[in-house]
Scaffold this active site. Sequence first.
Site, PDB file in Angstrom:
ATOM      1  N   ILE A 152       0.822  -1.206   0.000  1.00  0.00           N
ATOM      2  CA  ILE A 152       0.000   0.000   0.000  1.00  0.00           C
ATOM      3  C   ILE A 152       0.860   1.262   0.000  1.00  0.00           C
ATOM      4  O   ILE A 152       0.529   2.252  -0.657  1.00  0.00           O
ATOM      5  CB  ILE A 152      -0.950  -0.020   1.214  1.00  0.00           C
ATOM      6  CG1 ILE A 152      -1.986  -1.133   1.043  1.00  0.00           C
ATOM      7  CG2 ILE A 152      -1.645   1.320   1.409  1.00  0.00           C
ATOM      8  CD1 ILE A 152      -2.824  -1.381   2.273  1.00  0.00           C
ATOM      9  N   TYR A 189      -0.785  -6.881  17.437  1.00  0.00           N
ATOM     10  CA  TYR A 189      -1.127  -6.096  16.253  1.00  0.00           C
ATOM     11  C   TYR A 189      -2.399  -5.288  16.489  1.00  0.00           C
ATOM     12  O   TYR A 189      -2.457  -4.095  16.176  1.00  0.00           O
ATOM     13  CB  TYR A 189      -1.305  -7.037  15.059  1.00  0.00           C
ATOM     14  CG  TYR A 189      -1.706  -6.351  13.780  1.00  0.00           C
ATOM     15  CD1 TYR A 189      -0.841  -5.472  13.142  1.00  0.00           C
ATOM     16  CD2 TYR A 189      -2.957  -6.587  13.197  1.00  0.00           C
ATOM     17  CE1 TYR A 189      -1.205  -4.846  11.962  1.00  0.00           C
ATOM     18  CE2 TYR A 189      -3.322  -5.971  12.015  1.00  0.00           C
ATOM     19  CZ  TYR A 189      -2.445  -5.096  11.399  1.00  0.00           C
ATOM     20  OH  TYR A 189      -2.806  -4.469  10.234  1.00  0.00           O
ATOM     21  N   LYS A 226      -2.927  -1.170  16.372  1.00  0.00           N
ATOM     22  CA  LYS A 226      -3.829  -0.514  15.425  1.00  0.00           C
ATOM     23  C   LYS A 226      -4.842   0.375  16.140  1.00  0.00           C
ATOM     24  O   LYS A 226      -5.243   1.423  15.610  1.00  0.00           O
ATOM     25  CB  LYS A 226      -4.532  -1.561  14.567  1.00  0.00           C
ATOM     26  CG  LYS A 226      -3.594  -2.326  13.638  1.00  0.00           C
ATOM     27  CD  LYS A 226      -3.021  -1.464  12.519  1.00  0.00           C
ATOM     28  CE  LYS A 226      -1.635  -0.943  12.723  1.00  0.00           C
ATOM     29  NZ  LYS A 226      -1.152  -0.142  11.585  1.00  0.00           N
ATOM     30  N   THR A 272      -1.035  -7.898   1.345  1.00  0.00           N
ATOM     31  CA  THR A 272       0.097  -6.984   1.224  1.00  0.00           C
ATOM     32  C   THR A 272       1.295  -7.581   1.947  1.00  0.00           C
ATOM     33  O   THR A 272       1.243  -8.676   2.490  1.00  0.00           O
ATOM     34  CB  THR A 272      -0.244  -5.622   1.867  1.00  0.00           C
ATOM     35  OG1 THR A 272      -0.274  -5.770   3.294  1.00  0.00           O
ATOM     36  CG2 THR A 272      -1.594  -5.115   1.398  1.00  0.00           C
TER      37      THR A 272
END
Length: 308
Positions: A26, A176, A180, A213
């Site tokens: 990205i 994670y 976030k 990704t």
Amino acid sequence: MDSWTAEDMPDLHGRLAVVTGATGGIGRVTARELARAGAEVVVTGRDPGRARRAAEEVAGEVPGARVRPDLLDLADLAGMTGFAHRMEHGDRPLDVLVNNAGVMAVPERRTTKDGFEYTMGVNHLGHYALTGRLLPLLLRAPDPRVVTVSAAIARSPMAELSDLQSARSYHPMAAYAKSKLANVLFALELQRRADAAGATLTSVAVHPGGSATGLQRYAPRPLRFLARVALEPLVGHDVAEAALPSLYAATAAGVQPGGFYGPTGRFEQRGGPGPVELPAQTADPDLGLRLWEASEALTHVAYRWPRR
């Protein structure tokens, strides 16, 4: 109304942008499209060779692109300070900062050069420190924007910050998720502080939806395969579409300061970019304040706002 695409970006000639983690995925698409719209783009990465190759590839794909590579390792506060000094020596206002770099599902608890748990250190603490270092350049721009890339998992019950650096218990996806959530809380608290200081700055968080990704590189091979053959084609979208929330937040008119943007299609896994629901935890402003204070204490980076 038709979905917003990268072709809808305004003319960005004369603007300067920094994209973290721009060597692939990205981030690389974000850098390419900002350059296509006319911005001068600094392509950053922790590997100088990969950053150079990414910048060369963007220049090859976009005739006349103004793009240059630079070394930036978000797991190294000293190196980050060096990057900020190089930006300062350029003596250019910084119009757009896209805090895109990230890691996911690191299988065991690791630490950065400064002793932070690796996922939180790279995904949140590194970007907190970088934004603070670059704040003087951002505030010199007429309409600066800071876009911090989060993920839909920020809404998960795993996303709680009582054990910020996973010192008591480490689980790859929980680490994670909390990083976030920290991204969104940081974006909102940055906007609150900019508003309180009377500074012209737009800070927003985004999430890209579902896409295969480079983030999946730490996942077990079967999960990487599943992401490639099922997540993107059946549920999510490709990397170019996954970059649209970042590009929208960085450039579109009508972006609301302190907002959260992502795909607006089914389950927010694909579709054109637009406003999406904030994680429920962000309703408590004290949580953002405590995270900010903890981040400042850990990194020793204090934001300097102009006096009103």
